[in-house]
Design a protein around this motif. Structure first.
Motif, PDB file in Angstrom:
ATOM      1  N   GLY A   1       0.820  -1.214   0.000  1.00  0.00           N
ATOM      2  CA  GLY A   1       0.000   0.000   0.000  1.00  0.00           C
ATOM      3  C   GLY A   1       0.847   1.254   0.000  1.00  0.00           C
ATOM      4  N   ARG A   2       1.904   1.265   0.783  1.00  0.00           N
ATOM      5  CA  ARG A   2       2.795   2.431   0.828  1.00  0.00           C
ATOM      6  C   ARG A   2       3.491   2.642  -0.516  1.00  0.00           C
ATOM      7  N   ALA A   3       3.819   1.560  -1.189  1.00  0.00           N
ATOM      8  CA  ALA A   3       4.470   1.686  -2.500  1.00  0.00           C
ATOM      9  C   ALA A   3       3.516   2.351  -3.501  1.00  0.00           C
ATOM     10  N   TYR A   4       2.236   1.981  -3.480  1.00  0.00           N
ATOM     11  CA  TYR A   4       1.284   2.603  -4.400  1.00  0.00           C
ATOM     12  C   TYR A   4       0.943   4.024  -3.986  1.00  0.00           C
TER      13      TYR A   4
ATOM     14  N   ALA B   1       1.137  16.459   3.654  1.00  0.00           N
ATOM     15  CA  ALA B   1       1.080  15.420   4.690  1.00  0.00           C
ATOM     16  C   ALA B   1       0.831  14.071   4.029  1.00  0.00           C
ATOM     17  N   ARG B   2       1.428  13.040   4.635  1.00  0.00           N
ATOM     18  CA  ARG B   2       1.232  11.661   4.157  1.00  0.00           C
ATOM     19  C   ARG B   2       0.915  10.782   5.352  1.00  0.00           C
TER      20      ARG B   2
ATOM     21  N   ASP C   1      -4.476   9.280   3.256  1.00  0.00           N
ATOM     22  CA  ASP C   1      -3.288   8.843   2.517  1.00  0.00           C
ATOM     23  C   ASP C   1      -2.409  10.031   2.162  1.00  0.00           C
ATOM     24  N   LEU C   2      -2.988  11.024   1.495  1.00  0.00           N
ATOM     25  CA  LEU C   2      -2.228  12.209   1.081  1.00  0.00           C
ATOM     26  C   LEU C   2      -3.066  13.461   1.315  1.00  0.00           C
TER      27      LEU C   2
ATOM     28  N   GLU D   1      -7.402   9.982  -1.489  1.00  0.00           N
ATOM     29  CA  GLU D   1      -7.449   8.574  -1.119  1.00  0.00           C
ATOM     30  C   GLU D   1      -6.825   7.784  -2.257  1.00  0.00           C
ATOM     31  N   VAL D   2      -5.898   6.901  -1.927  1.00  0.00           N
ATOM     32  CA  VAL D   2      -5.222   6.075  -2.926  1.00  0.00           C
ATOM     33  C   VAL D   2      -5.729   4.646  -2.768  1.00  0.00           C
ATOM     34  N   ARG D   3      -6.198   4.071  -3.871  1.00  0.00           N
ATOM     35  CA  ARG D   3      -6.679   2.693  -3.862  1.00  0.00           C
ATOM     36  C   ARG D   3      -6.042   1.931  -5.012  1.00  0.00           C
TER      37      ARG D   3
END
Length: 122
Positions: free
Chosen positions: A9-12, A29-30, A40-41, A53-55
């Motif tokens: 998840g952190r890589a994406y 911020a992360r 997420d960001l 939001e990163v999915r």
């Protein structure tokens, strides 16, 4: 298993971060966490604040990355964003937008989709 999912998840999230920075956003911020959830960001562009939001999903996932953000998840993000704004009052009066970076097909050829204003805080 959880550590592996977190690492992936952190890589994406990093992939999305790089993508958004190339598009002109500034990440402020992360991985912001509070008891309500995680953002997420948190980015800035112009005079506004953007919660991202990163999915990421595999190509055979039963739902797309975007579809995986249901109303319950949206509410958690909104509540967490409110907490972020309370703890960072200098941004409290800025226009706020909720975006999604959806990455599908991560086990083949990842496709990134940036959905601006994917949902709102109503």
């Amino acid at each position: 298993m959880r550590d592996d999912r977190t690492r992936v998840g952190r890589a994406y999230e990093q992939l999305a971060c790089d993508y958004l920075q190339r598009a002109g956003l500034r990440v402020v911020a992360r991985g912001y966490r509070c008891r309500h959830g995680e953002l997420d960001l948190v980015c800035r562009q112009g005079g506004g604040l953007i919660i991202v939001e990163v999915r990421a999903r595999r190509h055979l996932s039963p739902v797309s990355a975007l579809q995986s953000i249901d109303r319950f998840k949206q509410q958690r993000i909104i509540t967490t964003a409110r907490h972020f704004l309370m703890t960072h009052p200098r941004w409290a009066n800025q226009p706020l937008r909720f975006d999604v970076v959806a990455i599908d097909g991560i086990d083949r050829a990842p496709r990134i989709h940036w959905i601006r204003a994917a949902f709102d805080a109503t």
